[in-house]
Design an enzyme around this catalytic site. Sequence first.
Site, short mmCIF file in Angstrom:
data_model
loop_
_atom_site.label_atom_id
_atom_site.label_comp_id
_atom_site.label_asym_id
_atom_site.label_seq_id
_atom_site.Cartn_x
_atom_site.Cartn_y
_atom_site.Cartn_z
N GLU A 34 30.02 -6.46 65.65
CA GLU A 34 30.07 -5.25 66.50
C GLU A 34 30.79 -4.11 65.78
OE1 GLU A 34 28.71 -3.22 69.13
OE2 GLU A 34 28.52 -5.29 69.79
N GLU A 75 26.70 2.94 62.41
CA GLU A 75 26.34 4.09 63.27
C GLU A 75 27.04 5.36 62.81
OE1 GLU A 75 25.48 1.81 67.52
OE2 GLU A 75 27.17 3.20 67.36
N1 LIG Z 1 19.39 10.18 63.47
C1 LIG Z 1 18.54 9.36 64.11
N2 LIG Z 1 17.25 9.30 63.74
C2 LIG Z 1 16.38 8.48 64.37
N3 LIG Z 1 16.71 7.66 65.39
C3 LIG Z 1 17.99 7.65 65.79
C4 LIG Z 1 18.98 8.49 65.19
N4 LIG Z 1 20.16 8.26 65.81
C5 LIG Z 1 19.91 7.33 66.73
N5 LIG Z 1 18.63 6.94 66.73
C6 LIG Z 1 17.98 5.95 67.62
O1 LIG Z 1 18.66 5.93 68.86
C7 LIG Z 1 19.23 4.66 69.09
C8 LIG Z 1 20.57 4.83 69.75
O2 LIG Z 1 21.44 5.46 68.83
P1 LIG Z 1 22.94 5.77 69.16
O3 LIG Z 1 23.54 6.42 67.99
O4 LIG Z 1 23.00 6.49 70.46
O5 LIG Z 1 23.56 4.37 69.27
P2 LIG Z 1 23.91 3.62 70.62
O6 LIG Z 1 22.69 2.90 71.11
O7 LIG Z 1 24.61 4.58 71.50
O8 LIG Z 1 24.87 2.54 70.07
P3 LIG Z 1 26.10 1.93 70.86
O9 LIG Z 1 25.65 1.80 72.30
O10 LIG Z 1 26.28 0.62 70.15
O11 LIG Z 1 27.20 2.91 70.64
C9 LIG Z 1 19.30 3.98 67.72
O12 LIG Z 1 19.28 2.59 67.81
C10 LIG Z 1 18.06 4.54 67.04
O13 LIG Z 1 16.92 3.82 67.44
#
Ligand SMILES: Nc1ncnc2c1ncn2[C@@H]1O[C@H](COP(=O)(O)OP(=O)(O)OP(=O)(O)O)[C@@H](O)[C@H]1O
Length: 131
Positions: A75, A82
């Site tokens: 994690e 990220e």
């Molecule tokens: N710069 C980017 N380009 C393309 N897709 C992206 C990008 N950033 C995020 N994503 C997509 O959006 C999804 C969610 O990204 P995000 O950064 O919001 O993480 P998260 O799901 O909030 O993670 P966590 O909940 O663990 O913090 C990623 O898994 C990816 O599929």
Amino acid sequence: MNMGSSGKNANGKSRLTRSFAYAFAGIRAGLKQERNLQIHLGISMAVILLGYFLHISAVEWLFICLSIGGMLAAELMNSAIERVVDLVTTEYHPLAKQAKDMAAGAVLLLAITSVVIGLVIFGPRLLLFFL
Ligand SMILES: Nc1ncnc2c1ncn2[C@@H]1O[C@H](COP(=O)(O)OP(=O)(O)OP(=O)(O)O)[C@@H](O)[C@H]1O
């Protein structure tokens, strides 16, 4: 920064001490900012309590330790990936998507493995307890 042959800086802290300090700072930052990590920590504590009350064996404790340590480490690594991706681009990019999705996939694989381990260790005992 020049630390001389002793590997100590001006504060007298060794390279090893600082490495540990940085690593603990990373864990602290993760626990403060990442909700998923907080949830995993809460679940880990509940599992440890359950293991204590159900008197699981030494080998079973080893599996639980590996699952908990692996889950928390994965994690934390996912959060690190990220952050690096967000640092590289805030624009949509297919490689950014793949990097984040693969990191999330790694956590999911470990979570599924941990659930299976938990079911094998606790399932029969809990069934006996409730039936
Ligand atoms: N710069 C980017 N380009 C393309 N897709 C992206 C990008 N950033 C995020 N994503 C997509 O959006 C999804 C969610 O990204 P995000 O950064 O919001 O993480 P998260 O799901 O909030 O993670 P966590 O909940 O663990 O913090 C990623 O898994 C990816 O599929």
